[in-house]
Motif scaffolding. Structure first.
Motif, short mmCIF file in Angstrom:
data_model
loop_
_atom_site.label_atom_id
_atom_site.label_comp_id
_atom_site.label_asym_id
_atom_site.label_seq_id
_atom_site.Cartn_x
_atom_site.Cartn_y
_atom_site.Cartn_z
N GLY A 198 -8.87 2.58 2.68
CA GLY A 198 -9.87 2.64 1.50
C GLY A 198 -8.26 3.79 0.69
O GLY A 198 -7.97 2.62 -0.47
N GLU A 199 -8.86 4.55 0.07
CA GLU A 199 -7.76 5.36 -1.41
C GLU A 199 -6.27 5.96 -0.55
O GLU A 199 -5.44 5.87 -0.95
N ARG A 200 -6.36 5.97 0.72
CA ARG A 200 -5.65 6.61 2.01
C ARG A 200 -4.56 5.81 2.19
O ARG A 200 -4.43 4.78 2.87
N ALA A 201 -3.38 6.28 2.91
CA ALA A 201 -2.44 4.86 3.23
C ALA A 201 -2.04 4.97 4.43
O ALA A 201 -3.19 6.22 5.75
N ARG A 202 -2.83 3.47 4.64
CA ARG A 202 -2.63 3.75 5.86
C ARG A 202 -2.15 4.91 7.05
O ARG A 202 -0.73 4.35 7.44
N PRO A 203 -2.97 5.30 7.89
CA PRO A 203 -2.06 6.18 8.86
C PRO A 203 -0.98 5.98 9.71
O PRO A 203 -0.06 6.65 9.48
N ALA A 204 -0.82 5.37 10.86
CA ALA A 204 -0.23 4.35 11.57
C ALA A 204 0.30 3.29 11.83
O ALA A 204 1.49 3.58 13.10
N ILE A 205 0.78 3.07 10.48
CA ILE A 205 1.44 1.56 10.74
C ILE A 205 3.11 2.03 11.57
O ILE A 205 3.23 1.50 12.11
N VAL A 206 2.71 3.06 10.65
CA VAL A 206 4.75 3.61 10.86
C VAL A 206 5.10 4.15 12.62
O VAL A 206 5.75 3.13 12.67
N GLY B 37 0.65 -1.16 -0.07
CA GLY B 37 0.12 -0.21 -0.31
C GLY B 37 1.12 1.36 0.34
O GLY B 37 2.41 1.13 0.04
N LEU B 38 0.40 2.77 -0.02
CA LEU B 38 0.69 3.91 0.73
C LEU B 38 1.74 4.01 1.35
O LEU B 38 2.97 4.36 0.97
N ALA B 39 1.25 3.17 1.86
CA ALA B 39 2.61 3.22 3.69
C ALA B 39 3.13 2.61 3.33
O ALA B 39 4.15 2.32 4.46
N THR B 40 3.57 1.47 3.02
CA THR B 40 4.91 0.50 2.62
C THR B 40 6.21 0.58 3.07
O THR B 40 6.67 0.27 3.20
#
Ligand SMILES: [Zn+2]
Length: 219
Positions: A184-192, A34-37
């Motif tokens: 959804g369409e957003r990076a998972r906000p908190a994983i980092v 995803g975007l957060a990866t």
């Protein structure tokens, strides 16, 4: 029947936790890339921690470089199916041919590594499907800690709440369920932020990190 109770009937196919006599645990990240990866890979690199990424075929197809980056950083690439559907309505052969095999082939192609592990979307799978995977020598990976990192992501102190849940439940051989797939369409906000805090806290408790495959081999 409860997922873990049901799958624990397949000890040669399924792992829900590792051995309890070693302070080793596995972090697992689902639903990506995803975007957060990319940012997640950076923090794991900084910590020199290896994890297991259960990737979706339909996500991986669009970002093969991200799957390659996961493998290149020494992480384990696992299969989370092609489309993230509840697969139980599929007959075992259709399940194998449309969800498991195409995702595995794609992931193996782009990662350049064998992909032996499978985690069913939502943890839902039928006995006949499990038997089909056993026939193919696939290992099913569950989890022993679900800190619900997808739940109430807008809540104040969401990351802190997830970290505390992990620390309260942690045990030797734990398999921790986390997500790097998009919200959804957003990076998972908190994983980092979750990983940035939970890793040093677990180190301080004497734990070290291994892949889910390592827990399986050492079982
Ligand atoms: Zn999932």
């Amino acid at each position: 029947m409860d997922y873990h109770a049901f799958l624990s009937q397949f000890p040669d196919t399924y792992i829900g936790r590792g051995r309890t006599d070693r302070r080793e645990i596995a972090l697992t990240f689902d639903d990506g890339p995803g975007l957060a990866t990319s940012a997640l890979l950076a923090i794991l690199r900084e910590y020199d921690v290896q994890a297991t990424f259960f990737c979706l075929g339909e996500k991986a197809r669009g970002v093969p470089d991200m799957v390659r980056a996961i493998a290149r950083d020494g992480h384990e690439v696992g299969n989370h199916g092609f489309t993230h559907r509840d697969v139980r309505a599929l007959d075992p052969e259709t399940f194998w041919m449309t969800e498991v095999l195409p995702a595995r082939s794609l992931l193996e192609d782009v990662a350049g590594t064998p992909v032996a592990l499978f985690r069913p979307p939502f943890g839902e799978i039928s006995p006949a499907q499990t038997a089909r995977l056993a026939e193919e020598g696939v290992t099913l990976v569950g989890w022993s800690i679900d800190p619900r990192d997808w739940d109430e992501v807008e809540a104040k102190d969401h990351a802190g709440r997830v970290v505390r849940d992990v620390l309260e439940q942690v045990h030797p051989g734990a398999i921790v369920l986390l997500h790097d797939g998009d919200e959804g369409e957003r990076a998972r906000p908190a994983i980092v932020e979750i990983v940035r805090h939970v890793v040093p806290a677990l180190w301080a408790m004497g734990f070290s990190f291994v892949t889910a495959g390592r827990l399986w081999e050492a079982r």
